[in-house]
Design an enzyme around this catalytic site. Structure first.
Site, mmCIF file in Angstrom:
data_model
loop_
_atom_site.group_PDB
_atom_site.id
_atom_site.type_symbol
_atom_site.label_atom_id
_atom_site.label_comp_id
_atom_site.label_asym_id
_atom_site.label_seq_id
_atom_site.Cartn_x
_atom_site.Cartn_y
_atom_site.Cartn_z
ATOM 1 N N SER A 4 0.827 -1.213 0.000
ATOM 2 C CA SER A 4 0.000 0.000 0.000
ATOM 3 C C SER A 4 0.855 1.255 0.000
ATOM 4 O O SER A 4 1.554 1.500 -0.962
ATOM 5 C CB SER A 4 -1.048 0.027 1.104
ATOM 6 N N HIS A 46 2.792 14.947 4.550
ATOM 7 C CA HIS A 46 2.624 16.323 4.093
ATOM 8 C C HIS A 46 3.054 17.206 5.257
ATOM 9 O O HIS A 46 2.544 17.038 6.378
ATOM 10 C CB HIS A 46 1.165 16.611 3.717
ATOM 11 N N CYS A 63 -1.060 -3.590 4.201
ATOM 12 C CA CYS A 63 -1.674 -4.901 4.287
ATOM 13 C C CYS A 63 -0.549 -5.932 4.278
ATOM 14 O O CYS A 63 0.608 -5.585 4.104
ATOM 15 C CB CYS A 63 -2.653 -5.119 3.132
#
Length: 111
Positions: free
Chosen positions: A68, A73, A88
């Site tokens: 994933s 930010h 995952c």
């Protein structure tokens, strides 16, 4: 009568906020932190992409994983970073990714 479905967990999703980390405007420090998070968390890096918005400005980055992603930010002018960790797979560890990010960036507060 229909049998209830068993819900299986697909992955672990953590949304984390860092406050007061000193290097939130340093793209090299963010890159190192992301690489450490990937290495420590037992996942496979496909691509690491960062964008620095300029001197005194923030950094946006994403580690695209086979399992994933990890994204960050930053807003150094607000002493703030938003982090998204989704993983995952049985061997992946968002806990270890977060621990590596904390160690590398040194926030005063984590939420």
């Amino acid at each position: 009568m229909t049998q209830p479905r068993t819900t299986r967990i697909t992955g672990k999703h953590w949304l984390v906020e860092f406050y007061g980390a000193p290097d939130l405007g340093d793209a090299k420090a963010i890159r190192r932190a992301m690489k450490n998070a990937v290495a420590d968390s037992g996942v496979t890096l496909l691509k690491l992409q960062l964008h620095h918005f300029g001197p005194g400005e923030g950094v946006t980055g994403v580690a695209l994983l086979a399992e994933s992603h990890i994204s960050i930010h930053t807003w150094p002018e607000r002493d703030y970073a938003a982090i998204d960790i989704f993983m995952c797979g049985k061997t992946s560890s968002p806990e270890k990714a977060l621990s590596a990010l904390r160690a590398a960036l040194g926030p005063r507060k984590v939420r």
